[in-house]
Structure formats: structure tokens, C-alpha cells
Design an enzyme around this catalytic site. Structure first.
Site, PDB file in Angstrom:
ATOM      1  N   LYS A  22      -1.506  -6.515  -1.277  1.00 21.15           N
ATOM      2  CA  LYS A  22      -2.704  -5.646  -1.261  1.00 21.15           C
ATOM      3  C   LYS A  22      -2.453  -4.432  -2.151  1.00 21.15           C
ATOM      4  O   LYS A  22      -3.271  -4.100  -3.007  1.00 21.15           O
ATOM      5  CB  LYS A  22      -2.987  -5.176   0.157  1.00 21.15           C
ATOM      6  CG  LYS A  22      -3.965  -4.016   0.261  1.00 21.15           C
ATOM      7  CD  LYS A  22      -4.285  -3.612   1.670  1.00 21.15           C
ATOM      8  CE  LYS A  22      -3.343  -2.605   2.225  1.00 21.15           C
ATOM      9  NZ  LYS A  22      -3.567  -1.213   1.833  1.00 21.15           N
ATOM     10  N   ASN A  23      -1.300  -3.796  -1.991  1.00 17.16           N
ATOM     11  CA  ASN A  23      -1.065  -2.522  -2.682  1.00 17.16           C
ATOM     12  C   ASN A  23      -0.703  -2.667  -4.152  1.00 17.16           C
ATOM     13  O   ASN A  23      -0.642  -1.679  -4.876  1.00 17.16           O
ATOM     14  CB  ASN A  23      -0.024  -1.696  -1.922  1.00 17.16           C
ATOM     15  CG  ASN A  23      -0.585  -1.213  -0.583  1.00 17.16           C
ATOM     16  OD1 ASN A  23      -1.783  -1.333  -0.334  1.00 17.16           O
ATOM     17  ND2 ASN A  23       0.277  -0.713   0.276  1.00 17.16           N
ATOM     18  N   ARG A 121      -4.452  12.744   3.811  1.00 14.02           N
ATOM     19  CA  ARG A 121      -4.456  11.983   2.548  1.00 14.02           C
ATOM     20  C   ARG A 121      -5.049  12.802   1.386  1.00 14.02           C
ATOM     21  O   ARG A 121      -6.043  12.424   0.782  1.00 14.02           O
ATOM     22  CB  ARG A 121      -5.208  10.668   2.695  1.00 14.02           C
ATOM     23  CG  ARG A 121      -4.857   9.832   3.903  1.00 14.02           C
ATOM     24  CD  ARG A 121      -3.458   9.257   3.896  1.00 14.02           C
ATOM     25  NE  ARG A 121      -3.200   8.273   2.868  1.00 14.02           N
ATOM     26  CZ  ARG A 121      -3.436   6.968   2.986  1.00 14.02           C
ATOM     27  NH1 ARG A 121      -3.983   6.510   4.083  1.00 14.02           N
ATOM     28  NH2 ARG A 121      -3.147   6.140   2.007  1.00 14.02           N
ATOM     29  N   ASP A 304       5.006   2.141   5.752  1.00 12.86           N
ATOM     30  CA  ASP A 304       4.074   1.115   6.231  1.00 12.86           C
ATOM     31  C   ASP A 304       4.718   0.184   7.251  1.00 12.86           C
ATOM     32  O   ASP A 304       4.028  -0.552   7.940  1.00 12.86           O
ATOM     33  CB  ASP A 304       3.534   0.286   5.057  1.00 12.86           C
ATOM     34  CG  ASP A 304       2.628   1.125   4.187  1.00 12.86           C
ATOM     35  OD1 ASP A 304       2.283   0.687   3.083  1.00 12.86           O
ATOM     36  OD2 ASP A 304       2.281   2.246   4.610  1.00 12.86           O
ATOM     37  N   ARG A 396      -8.196  -5.675   6.965  1.00 17.46           N
ATOM     38  CA  ARG A 396      -8.193  -4.981   5.674  1.00 17.46           C
ATOM     39  C   ARG A 396      -6.985  -5.403   4.843  1.00 17.46           C
ATOM     40  O   ARG A 396      -7.019  -5.361   3.617  1.00 17.46           O
ATOM     41  CB  ARG A 396      -8.120  -3.458   5.881  1.00 17.46           C
ATOM     42  CG  ARG A 396      -9.338  -2.872   6.511  1.00 17.46           C
ATOM     43  CD  ARG A 396      -9.264  -1.375   6.503  1.00 17.46           C
ATOM     44  NE  ARG A 396      -8.899  -0.886   5.167  1.00 17.46           N
ATOM     45  CZ  ARG A 396      -8.831   0.400   4.873  1.00 17.46           C
ATOM     46  NH1 ARG A 396      -9.083   1.299   5.805  1.00 17.46           N
ATOM     47  NH2 ARG A 396      -8.513   0.805   3.677  1.00 17.46           N
TER      48      ARG A 396
HETATM   49  C1  EPZ Z   1       0.043   4.237  -0.842  1.00 16.17           C
HETATM   50  O1  EPZ Z   1      -0.847   5.217  -0.345  1.00 16.17           O
HETATM   51  C2  EPZ Z   1      -0.235   2.979  -0.036  1.00 16.17           C
HETATM   52  N1  EPZ Z   1      -1.613   2.540  -0.256  1.00 16.17           N
HETATM   53  C3  EPZ Z   1      -0.001   3.258   1.450  1.00 16.17           C
HETATM   54  O2  EPZ Z   1      -0.183   2.032   2.141  1.00 16.17           O
HETATM   55  C4  EPZ Z   1       1.443   3.713   1.633  1.00 16.17           C
HETATM   56  O3  EPZ Z   1       1.634   4.061   2.991  1.00 16.17           O
HETATM   57  C5  EPZ Z   1       1.707   4.941   0.748  1.00 16.17           C
HETATM   58  O4  EPZ Z   1       1.404   4.625  -0.629  1.00 16.17           O
HETATM   59  C6  EPZ Z   1       3.162   5.385   0.819  1.00 16.17           C
HETATM   60  O5  EPZ Z   1       3.998   4.341   0.456  1.00 16.17           O
HETATM   61  C7  EPZ Z   1      -1.902   1.847  -1.378  1.00 16.17           C
HETATM   62  O6  EPZ Z   1      -1.049   1.597  -2.207  1.00 16.17           O
HETATM   63  C8  EPZ Z   1      -3.328   1.409  -1.525  1.00 16.17           C
HETATM   64  P1  EPZ Z   1       1.062   8.564  -1.355  1.00 16.17           P
HETATM   65  P2  EPZ Z   1      -1.007   6.627  -1.138  1.00 16.17           P
HETATM   66  O7  EPZ Z   1       0.157   9.207  -2.348  1.00 16.17           O
HETATM   67  O8  EPZ Z   1      -0.923   6.384  -2.600  1.00 16.17           O
HETATM   68  C9  EPZ Z   1       0.938  13.035   0.186  1.00 16.17           C
HETATM   69  C10 EPZ Z   1      -1.055   0.603   3.754  1.00 16.17           C
HETATM   70  O9  EPZ Z   1      -0.796   0.546   4.957  1.00 16.17           O
HETATM   71  N2  EPZ Z   1       0.059  13.284  -0.969  1.00 16.17           N
HETATM   72  O10 EPZ Z   1       2.399   8.068  -1.795  1.00 16.17           O
HETATM   73  O11 EPZ Z   1      -2.186   7.325  -0.605  1.00 16.17           O
HETATM   74  C11 EPZ Z   1       0.230  12.202   1.248  1.00 16.17           C
HETATM   75  O12 EPZ Z   1      -0.528  13.042   2.099  1.00 16.17           O
HETATM   76  C12 EPZ Z   1      -1.259   1.938   3.089  1.00 16.17           C
HETATM   77  O13 EPZ Z   1      -1.111  -0.396   2.996  1.00 16.17           O
HETATM   78  C13 EPZ Z   1      -0.313  14.587  -1.273  1.00 16.17           C
HETATM   79  O14 EPZ Z   1       0.084  15.536  -0.600  1.00 16.17           O
HETATM   80  O15 EPZ Z   1       0.311   7.369  -0.635  1.00 16.17           O
HETATM   81  C14 EPZ Z   1       1.370  11.559   1.981  1.00 16.17           C
HETATM   82  O16 EPZ Z   1       1.887  12.483   2.936  1.00 16.17           O
HETATM   83  C15 EPZ Z   1      -1.284   3.070   4.100  1.00 16.17           C
HETATM   84  N3  EPZ Z   1      -1.136  14.815  -2.330  1.00 16.17           N
HETATM   85  C16 EPZ Z   1       2.409  11.352   0.886  1.00 16.17           C
HETATM   86  O17 EPZ Z   1       2.036  12.202  -0.205  1.00 16.17           O
HETATM   87  C17 EPZ Z   1      -1.608  13.782  -3.120  1.00 16.17           C
HETATM   88  O18 EPZ Z   1      -2.343  14.048  -4.100  1.00 16.17           O
HETATM   89  C18 EPZ Z   1       2.486   9.914   0.387  1.00 16.17           C
HETATM   90  O19 EPZ Z   1       1.222   9.588  -0.108  1.00 16.17           O
HETATM   91  C19 EPZ Z   1      -1.230  12.459  -2.791  1.00 16.17           C
HETATM   92  C20 EPZ Z   1      -0.391  12.230  -1.722  1.00 16.17           C
END
Ligand code: EPZ
Length: 416
Positions: A22-23, A121, A304, A396
Site C-alpha cells: 500500500k505505502n 499528522r 506500523d 483500507r
Molecule cells: C507514512 O506516513 C506511512 N503512510 C504511515 O503508514 C507510516 O506510519 C509513516 O509513514 C511512518 O513510517 C504512507 O506511506 C501512506 P511521516 P507519513 O511523515 O508519511 C511527523 C499505515 O499504517 N511529521 O514519516 O504521514 C508526523 O506527525 C500508515 O500504513 C511532521 O511533524 O509519516 C509523525 O509524528 C500509518 N511534519 C512523524 O513525522 C510533517 O510535515 C512521521 O510521519 C510530516 C510528518
């Protein structure tokens, strides 16, 4: 809302074929905008989130033809540059479209993606990356507009190795003038898959998988066909299903090198695994040993898998400590496990899990995608019958989940 009815107590035994990731699929589907032509994707998981991505593509003028896990996407007739508000609200990861729309058309509009069940997020790192590339960002009443005359390659240093921000920065800079360097980039395998896909289109990217990624802007990207990598979190989920039921499962079409932290922790907990090029055979012990988990950005233990691993530790021998370092609110599923007899205490980002003899069937709810998958594992291992509501969360991210589970000898039914 649909629900699962699961009769617990059987061992998960047999074979399961892991679906496409998915990701990896979501950013690659967004990236098809960049060639303004035809893309053929294979091994695309048929799940709610990919369907949502196709809806958005069609809404902005793209053409999508699906045949099982093969999808043909035409983006030559894209004529809108705004992500529909209702679709953005339903799936916040639609924000991944912004990098490719603004990278190709120098403009994009979208509503601020809300938080979700695991945290606020934010997208500040995405927006800062766009601004570094010379993209003007304006915000009003919850809408964000991006626009620029030219995108000029730049050095982007991410405060945190955000997966989405890394992907959006890559997508926005593929067709830029000059070179972009992303430092403190996320190192997830899905980013390597995105780089492979884009380079097959004619992009010039290197370094994905490391924390420094270099993108040499090109003028044009061509038609392409590509095979999506296997889903490493689905693979981890089925390994844990065997672990929690003293079962024995053979996973097919998996990439073991993507899930080393999960394999190491399962071995520490007493599971035996035979690992081949794209297969893993797991034999679980009668009782797991307690282990401690700290979630970290890749190549650390994936967030995850936190709820899924916490679930199997509920019936392990001893006490386990889990620390969730990535998301601020990823323990919502714990309340549901406690209803089934789990002994878990939460202190801010730390969970203390005291192993109990058994979990017992109950009426529970899926709280989010991976929390929902955790409830399925708990139900399979529990004594008695469990009803899981809100399974739309689970659908999902897991393709044919109930069929794959049934094929492992488990009594699971879906009730609309
Ligand atoms: C991706 O989400 C994945 N989703 C998530 O999988 C996964 O948990 C996550 O990466 C971490 O590995 C997809 O790939 C579609 P991040 P993403 O930006 O990109 C903070 C699932 O279950 N952050 O690495 O949203 C954020 O709040 C999903 O399949 C900021 O502060 O994750 C979090 O604490 C859930 N500012 C941390 O970074 C930003 O602009 C990690 O978020 C962006 C993120």
C-alpha cells in the site's frame, strides 16, 4: 458499518501470498501524473486506499483502467489541479498528489489534510520542502494553494526523516531545473521503490534508502510499466498471526530484507524462521517470550507494526515494554485489548504489557488501520468468539484479508 465475526482458538497454519505494498503504491500512483502519458502498474493491492487514489486521478482528468492487480493509468488529459476536499478528508495521504501536480503543472490546490486516529499528522515539512524549491504557498480558510513560474533545484534538509515529506520533495523536483539534494531523508523501502519507478520513467534520482537523496531535474518523463514491491507490514502482520497462535505459516512473494527488525524480534520471542529469497516459513513456540520494542524511523522497528506486535505480547511469558517514538497517539487499540483480558498500562508514549494466560472473545472495535489488524490477531488467538466493528479501517490496507485468514484454517465471517 461491516464487522468481522471470528471464532478463536485455532492455530494459523498454511500458506499466504503477500500483496503489493500500500505505502509503495500510493506515491507511485501519484507519480504517474509526471509523465503526462501512459503507465501500467502490476501487483497493485485492491484496497480502499488505492481505490481512493484512482478516484482523485479521475476527478482531475486522469483515466484509470483496472484488471485485478493490473492498472493502466493515462494522465495526458489532466486538466484540474485541485484535490477534491471530500477525498482529501477521507484519506489524508492524498497529500502525496501535491508534489506531482505542482511538479508537473507548477500549481496545485488542496484542503489542509486533517489529523487521523494516530495523531495530528502535520504537513509542515512538506510545505517547507516546497518553499525551498521556489513554490509559493498561500493558506486561507483551510485551503492551501501552491504556485510558481519555475521550480529550481535546491538543498532540502528535513528536520525529521518524514516519509511523506521525502516522497513529496522527490515528486516536486523530478522536472525541476537543476539538482535537488534531500538530507535527513526517510530511508523506507517504499522510497527506494518510488526511485526505481521514477528512474524507469527517465528521472535521474539516486540515494533512496540512504539519508541523502539527489534528484537531477529532467525535462521529460516517458511511458512506463512497473511492478509494485510486496507489502512489508502485511508480511509482518501474518508472521505475528502465526506467532500469536503457536502456528506455522509460509509467506510467499515477500521481501525478507524489508522486515529484518520484525524477524529479529520474533526470533527473540522464540519463533523459528526459515528465510529464502522471497519466502519465509515461520514456526511459533507454544508460548512467546516477552520482548521490548522501540519504534524508530527505518531501518528501526516500524511504527506500523507497534500495535500488532503489542498484541502478540499480551499472552507472552513475562512483561514487555513498548515505546512509540513516531506518532503521539498510537495506543487507541489498547482499550479494546483490555476488554479481551489484556493487562496493559500506558504512560504517555510507553506501554507496559504484563503477559496473561489467555485473551477472551468480546465485542470490540477497530480504532484505526493497524489497530484493527491487531484486534483480528487477538480474536484469532482468544478463547471464544469476537465481533470486530468498523472493519472499514482494516479494508483500507489489507487485500482479501478475510479470505487469506480463512485459508489459514481460521473461522472468520464478514457481516455487513
Ligand atoms: C507514512 O506516513 C506511512 N503512510 C504511515 O503508514 C507510516 O506510519 C509513516 O509513514 C511512518 O513510517 C504512507 O506511506 C501512506 P511521516 P507519513 O511523515 O508519511 C511527523 C499505515 O499504517 N511529521 O514519516 O504521514 C508526523 O506527525 C500508515 O500504513 C511532521 O511533524 O509519516 C509523525 O509524528 C500509518 N511534519 C512523524 O513525522 C510533517 O510535515 C512521521 O510521519 C510530516 C510528518
Amino acid at each position: 458499518m461491516a464487522k468481522y465475526i471470528i471464532k478463536g482458538g485455532s492455530k494459523a497454519q498454511g500458506e499466504v501470498t503477500i500483496s503489493g505494498s500500500k505505502n509503495a503504491a500510493l506515491p507511485i500512483i501519484a507519480a504517474t501524473i509526471l509523465n503526462g502519458g501512459k503507465t501500467t502498474l502490476y501487483n497493485v493491492p485492491k484496497i480502499h486506499d488505492t481505490e481512493m487514489m484512482f478516484e482523485i486521478l479521475k476527478k482531475i482528468g486522469g483515466k484509470v483502467t483496472k484488471k485485478e492487480n493490473k492498472v493502466i493509468i493515462e494522465t495526458s488529459k489532466i486538466n484540474k489541479y485541485e484535490i477534491p476536499d471530500d477525498l482529501m478528508r477521507q484519506m489524508r495521504s492524498s497529500v502525496i498528489f501535491v508534489g506531482s501536480i505542482v511538479g508537473k503543472y507548477k500549481k496545485a490546490k488542496f484542503s489542509y489534510p486533517g489529523g487521523c486516529d494516530i495523531g495530528t499528522r502535520p504537513i509542515d515539512l512538506h510545505l517547507k520542502a516546497f518553499e525551498k524549491l521556489g513554490i509559493n504557498i498561500s493558506k486561507n480558510y483551510g485551503n492551501i494553494s501552491c504556485s510558481c513560474d519555475r521550480i529550481i533545484g535546491e538543498n532540502i534538509d528535513l528536520e525529521f526523516p518524514s516519509v511523506g515529506a521525502t516522497e513529496n520533495a522527490i515528486l516536486a523536483s523530478c522536472l525541476a531545473e537543476g539538482k535537488t539534494t534531500i538530507t535527513n531523508a526517510a530511508r523506507e523501502p517504499e522510497i527506494i521503490d518510488l526511485q526505481s519507478f521514477l528512474n524507469k520513467m527517465g528521472a535521474k534520482i539516486k540515494g533512496a534508502g540512504s539519508n541523502i537523496i539527489e534528484i537531477e531535474g529532467v525535462k521529460h518523463l516517458k511511458d512506463v510499466s512497473y511492478n509494485i514491491m510486496p507489502d512489508r507490514i502485511e508480511a509482518g502482520t501474518f508472521l505475528c498471526m502465526a506467532a500469536m497462535t503457536s502456528g506455522n505459516i509460509k509467506l510467499k512473494k515477500v521481501n525478507p530484507s524489508h522486515i529484518t527488525p520484525i524477524i529479529d524480534k520474533l526470533e527473540e520471542a522464540g519463533c523459528k524462521m526459515t528465510i529464502d529469497k522471497n519466502e519465509i516459513d515461520i514456526i511459533a513456540p507454544k508460548k512467546l517470550k516477552a520482548v521490548d520494542i522501540k519504534t524508530m524511523p527505518y531501518p528501526g522497528f516500524p511504527t506500523d507494526m507497534q500495535s500488532i506486535f503489542a498484541t502478540i505480547l499480551c499472552t507472552a511469558k513475562g512483561t514487555s515494554i513498548i515505546v512509540e517514538n513516531i506518532f503521539e497517539n498510537r495506543y487507541k487499540y489498547v482499550q479494546e485489548l483490555i476488554r479481551m483480558g489484556a493487562k496493559i498500562k500506558i504512560e504517555s508514549r510507553t506501554a507496559v504489557i504484563k503477559g496473561v494466560k489467555k485473551l477472551y472473545g468480546a465485542n470490540v472495535k477497530a480504532t484505526d488501520l493497524r489497530g484493527g489488524a491487531s484486534m483480528v490477531l487477538a480474536a484469532i488467538a482468544a478463547k471464544g468468539t469476537t465481533t470486530i466493528e468498523n472493519i472499514e479501517y482494516i479494508l483500507r490496507g489489507y487485500e482479501k484479508f478475510d479470505k487469506k485468514i480463512r485459508d489459514l484454517g481460521i473461522d472468520i465471517k464478514i457481516e455487513e
